[in-house]
Design an enzyme around this catalytic site. Structure first.
Site, short mmCIF file in Angstrom:
data_model
loop_
_atom_site.label_atom_id
_atom_site.label_comp_id
_atom_site.label_asym_id
_atom_site.label_seq_id
_atom_site.Cartn_x
_atom_site.Cartn_y
_atom_site.Cartn_z
N ASN A 177 -64.26 75.65 64.26
CA ASN A 177 -62.86 75.77 64.27
C ASN A 177 -62.62 76.66 62.49
OD1 ASN A 177 -62.15 74.46 66.55
ND2 ASN A 177 -63.85 72.80 65.76
N HIS B 242 -61.99 62.10 58.81
CA HIS B 242 -62.09 61.17 59.90
C HIS B 242 -63.53 62.04 60.72
CE1 HIS B 242 -61.03 60.84 63.98
NE2 HIS B 242 -61.35 61.55 64.56
N VAL C 138 -54.69 67.15 63.51
CA VAL C 138 -55.22 67.14 64.93
C VAL C 138 -56.96 66.88 65.05
CG1 VAL C 138 -55.14 65.10 66.38
CG2 VAL C 138 -53.36 65.52 65.67
N ARG D 227 -69.34 66.59 63.53
CA ARG D 227 -68.40 67.03 63.56
C ARG D 227 -68.73 68.57 62.30
NH1 ARG D 227 -66.12 62.43 63.63
NH2 ARG D 227 -64.93 62.17 65.18
N ILE E 21 -55.42 66.14 74.92
CA ILE E 21 -54.10 66.15 73.97
C ILE E 21 -52.65 65.60 74.21
CG2 ILE E 21 -53.48 65.19 71.71
CD1 ILE E 21 -56.55 65.50 71.23
N ARG F 205 -57.30 51.89 65.56
CA ARG F 205 -58.74 51.18 66.43
C ARG F 205 -58.86 49.67 65.10
NH1 ARG F 205 -61.49 56.95 66.83
NH2 ARG F 205 -61.10 57.04 68.97
N ALA G 9 -52.06 73.40 76.39
CA ALA G 9 -52.91 72.64 77.42
C ALA G 9 -53.73 71.78 77.86
CB ALA G 9 -53.03 74.73 77.72
N ASP H 24 -58.36 55.86 64.26
CA ASP H 24 -58.36 55.00 62.97
C ASP H 24 -58.20 53.51 62.72
OD1 ASP H 24 -60.77 57.63 63.60
OD2 ASP H 24 -59.19 58.05 61.56
N GLN I 141 -53.77 80.24 61.38
CA GLN I 141 -52.85 79.34 62.40
C GLN I 141 -51.98 79.01 60.40
OE1 GLN I 141 -53.75 76.26 64.59
NE2 GLN I 141 -53.98 77.30 66.30
N ASN J 36 -60.40 68.66 65.09
CA ASN J 36 -61.80 68.10 64.45
C ASN J 36 -62.24 69.24 63.46
OD1 ASN J 36 -61.49 65.21 63.63
ND2 ASN J 36 -62.62 65.19 66.10
N1 LIG Z 1 -58.27 63.00 64.47
C1 LIG Z 1 -58.23 62.50 65.60
O1 LIG Z 1 -58.18 61.67 65.45
C2 LIG Z 1 -58.71 63.48 66.57
C3 LIG Z 1 -58.70 62.32 68.22
C4 LIG Z 1 -59.13 63.07 69.57
C5 LIG Z 1 -59.72 64.54 69.69
N2 LIG Z 1 -59.14 64.66 68.38
C6 LIG Z 1 -59.54 66.42 67.93
O2 LIG Z 1 -58.51 67.45 69.04
C7 LIG Z 1 -58.89 68.14 69.41
C8 LIG Z 1 -58.08 68.54 70.47
O3 LIG Z 1 -58.90 67.66 71.51
P1 LIG Z 1 -58.61 68.08 72.84
O4 LIG Z 1 -59.22 66.71 73.75
O5 LIG Z 1 -57.19 68.05 73.50
O6 LIG Z 1 -59.03 69.62 73.78
P2 LIG Z 1 -58.93 69.85 74.92
O7 LIG Z 1 -60.75 70.89 74.81
O8 LIG Z 1 -58.99 69.40 76.25
O9 LIG Z 1 -57.68 70.46 73.94
C9 LIG Z 1 -57.89 71.62 73.30
C10 LIG Z 1 -57.05 72.92 74.00
O10 LIG Z 1 -57.03 73.63 72.51
C11 LIG Z 1 -57.18 74.92 73.05
N3 LIG Z 1 -57.25 76.36 71.54
C12 LIG Z 1 -58.18 76.56 71.40
N4 LIG Z 1 -58.37 77.70 70.26
C13 LIG Z 1 -56.85 77.71 70.11
C14 LIG Z 1 -56.04 78.94 69.40
N5 LIG Z 1 -56.39 79.39 68.46
N6 LIG Z 1 -55.08 78.50 69.38
C15 LIG Z 1 -54.50 77.71 70.20
N7 LIG Z 1 -55.10 76.80 71.38
C16 LIG Z 1 -55.96 75.89 71.35
C17 LIG Z 1 -58.50 75.57 74.22
O11 LIG Z 1 -57.30 76.81 75.00
C18 LIG Z 1 -57.55 74.31 74.61
O12 LIG Z 1 -56.47 73.64 75.82
C19 LIG Z 1 -60.84 68.34 69.26
O13 LIG Z 1 -60.86 69.20 68.00
C20 LIG Z 1 -60.86 66.77 69.00
O14 LIG Z 1 -62.41 66.62 68.53
C21 LIG Z 1 -58.84 64.23 67.21
O1 LIG Z 2 -65.11 62.10 67.41
C1 LIG Z 2 -64.43 62.24 68.13
O2 LIG Z 2 -64.76 64.29 67.83
C2 LIG Z 2 -62.79 62.32 68.84
C3 LIG Z 2 -62.51 61.82 67.59
O3 LIG Z 2 -62.21 62.39 66.79
C4 LIG Z 2 -62.41 60.92 67.84
O4 LIG Z 2 -62.10 60.05 66.69
O5 LIG Z 2 -62.03 60.18 68.79
#
Ligand SMILES: NC(=O)c1ccc[n+]([C@@H]2O[C@H](COP(=O)([O-])OP(=O)(O)OC[C@H]3O[C@@H](n4cnc5c(N)ncnc54)[C@H](O)[C@@H]3O)[C@@H](O)[C@H]2O)c1
Ligand SMILES: O=C(O)C[C@H](O)C(=O)O
Length: 329
Positions: free
Chosen positions: A106, A188, A130, A99, A17, A163, A14, A160, A113, A132
């Site tokens: 986290n 990351h 995905v 982070r 992402i 990008r 929900a 990355d 999980q 962080n």
């Molecule tokens: N690796 C990457 O390149 C990268 C890039 C962008 C974002 N991210 C990370 O991805 C994650 C999600 O980002 P987002 O923007 O979708 O966040 P968001 O807050 O919009 O959504 C996160 C969702 O996770 C749910 N959630 C929380 N705990 C949970 C659990 N235990 N089980 C299942 N669902 C759970 C929340 O209810 C929420 O709906 C963040 O950690 C963000 O930093 C990583």
């Molecule tokens: O930096 C962040 O937490 C967001 C994400 O990992 C990103 O790279 O866009």
């Protein structure tokens, strides 16, 4: 269509992402245009209703490949029979937060999980983390899943990588399709190292084509490494559509392979290659064939690159120590 659907579990379904990702999975972009999928959405209890709303919209798209949607707040249910798991759900970094601050918040999500994946996922499970801090969250999930081969746990550095492709394409005035063999090394995070020394631009060595070490050190590397923070600053929220796009790219490549003469970057458990301590989940250049990735071997690492790879790996080691101290691995 007679093929058995592939079960794709998405956590944080929900979230932002999730909203950018689910429609692309259901349309066939994750696994292929002829592969039916069943979506298994995992959310926390208060977000179940929002996940149901997204599921209604997925239904309303009438995707021919979508064979069903299950929604749960129980990891044991959501990972049951999962062939692909996208662990997105986590607490996103907000303005001013590093982070490292997120490790404790986290860690508690990824341990249960990982255990649920261990106990209930299909034998061919492939996991992409995905959420962080993605590399160390992947390590936590992997440690909780001793019966699953360690190499099935991966972390996303494809965003990355993408990008870096665009930044280098802009600098050299070529389309991104002309750039090959870029590498993201390490974590990351802002310490990651985007390496152009082995990359090619329209068939020529990229570092020679650029011939501008100042641009490399002061512009390209920080722009790529701090892009996540720049997006947060600009949008007031972390990257979503580009992150979903990278997740699709990562899994699509893992399942369908890399193109001849190119490679991609994936966060994977180190086998000790390039001096990265074994077991750390670090980004490497990889080629993929038949659903299996291999680290590209034999690249010469110059002093400029060595120092930067080592700095990012050091951060990963510190994160590993921190989660060990918290009893998460
Ligand atoms: N690796 C990457 O390149 C990268 C890039 C962008 C974002 N991210 C990370 O991805 C994650 C999600 O980002 P987002 O923007 O979708 O966040 P968001 O807050 O919009 O959504 C996160 C969702 O996770 C749910 N959630 C929380 N705990 C949970 C659990 N235990 N089980 C299942 N669902 C759970 C929340 O209810 C929420 O709906 C963040 O950690 C963000 O930093 C990583
Ligand atoms: O930096 C962040 O937490 C967001 C994400 O990992 C990103 O790279 O866009």
């Amino acid at each position: 269509m007679t093929r058995t659907p592939v079960n794709v579990t998405v956590t944080g379904a929900a979230g932002q992402i999730g909203y950018a990702l689910l429609f692309r999975i259901a349309s066939g972009q994750l696994l292929g245009a002829d592969v039916p999928v069943r979506l298994r959405l995992l959310e926390i209890t208060p977000a179940l209703k929002a996940a149901e709303g997204t599921a209604m919209e997925l239904d309303d798209c009438a995707f021919p490949l979508l064979q069903g949607i299950d929604i749960s707040d129980d990891p044991n249910v959501a990972f049951d029979g999962a062939n692909v798991a996208l662990l997105v759900g986590a607490r996103p970094r907000t303005k001013g937060m590093e982070r490292g601050d997120l490790l404790e918040a986290n860690g508690g999500i990824f341990k249960p999980q990982g255990k649920a994946i261990n106990d209930h996922a299909a034998d061919d499970i492939k996991v992409l983390v995905v959420g962080n801090p993605a590399n160390t969250n992947a390590l936590i999930a992997q440690a909780a899943a001793p019966d699953v081969p360690a190499e099935r746990f991966t972390a996303m550095t494809r965003l990355d990588h993408n990008r870096a492709l665009t930044q280098l394409a802009k600098k050299t005035g070529v389309p991104v399709s002309e750039i090959k063999k870029l590498t993201i090394w390490g974590n990351h995070s802002a310490t990651q190292y985007p390496d152009i020394f082995h990359a090619t631009v329209a068939g020529k060595n990229a570092a020679e084509a650029v011939n501008d070490e100042q641009w490399l050190a002061e512009d390209f590397i920080p722009t790529v490494a701090k892009r996540g923070a720049a997006i947060i600053e600009a949008r007031g929220a972390s990257s979503a559509a580009s992150a979903a796009n990278a997740a699709v790219d990562h899994v699509h490549t893992w399942v369908n392979g890399t193109a001849e003469g190119d490679w991609v970057s994936m966060g994977i458990p180190s086998d000790g290659s390039y001096g990265v301590p074994e077991g750390l989940i670090s980004s490497f250049p990889v080629t993929v064939a038949d659903g299996k990735y291999e680290i590209v071997q034999g690249l010469e690492i110059n002093d400029f690159s060595r120092a930067r790879i080592d700095a990012s790996v050091k951060e990963l080691e510190e994160e590993r120590e921190a989660v060990r101290a918290l009893g998460l691995i």
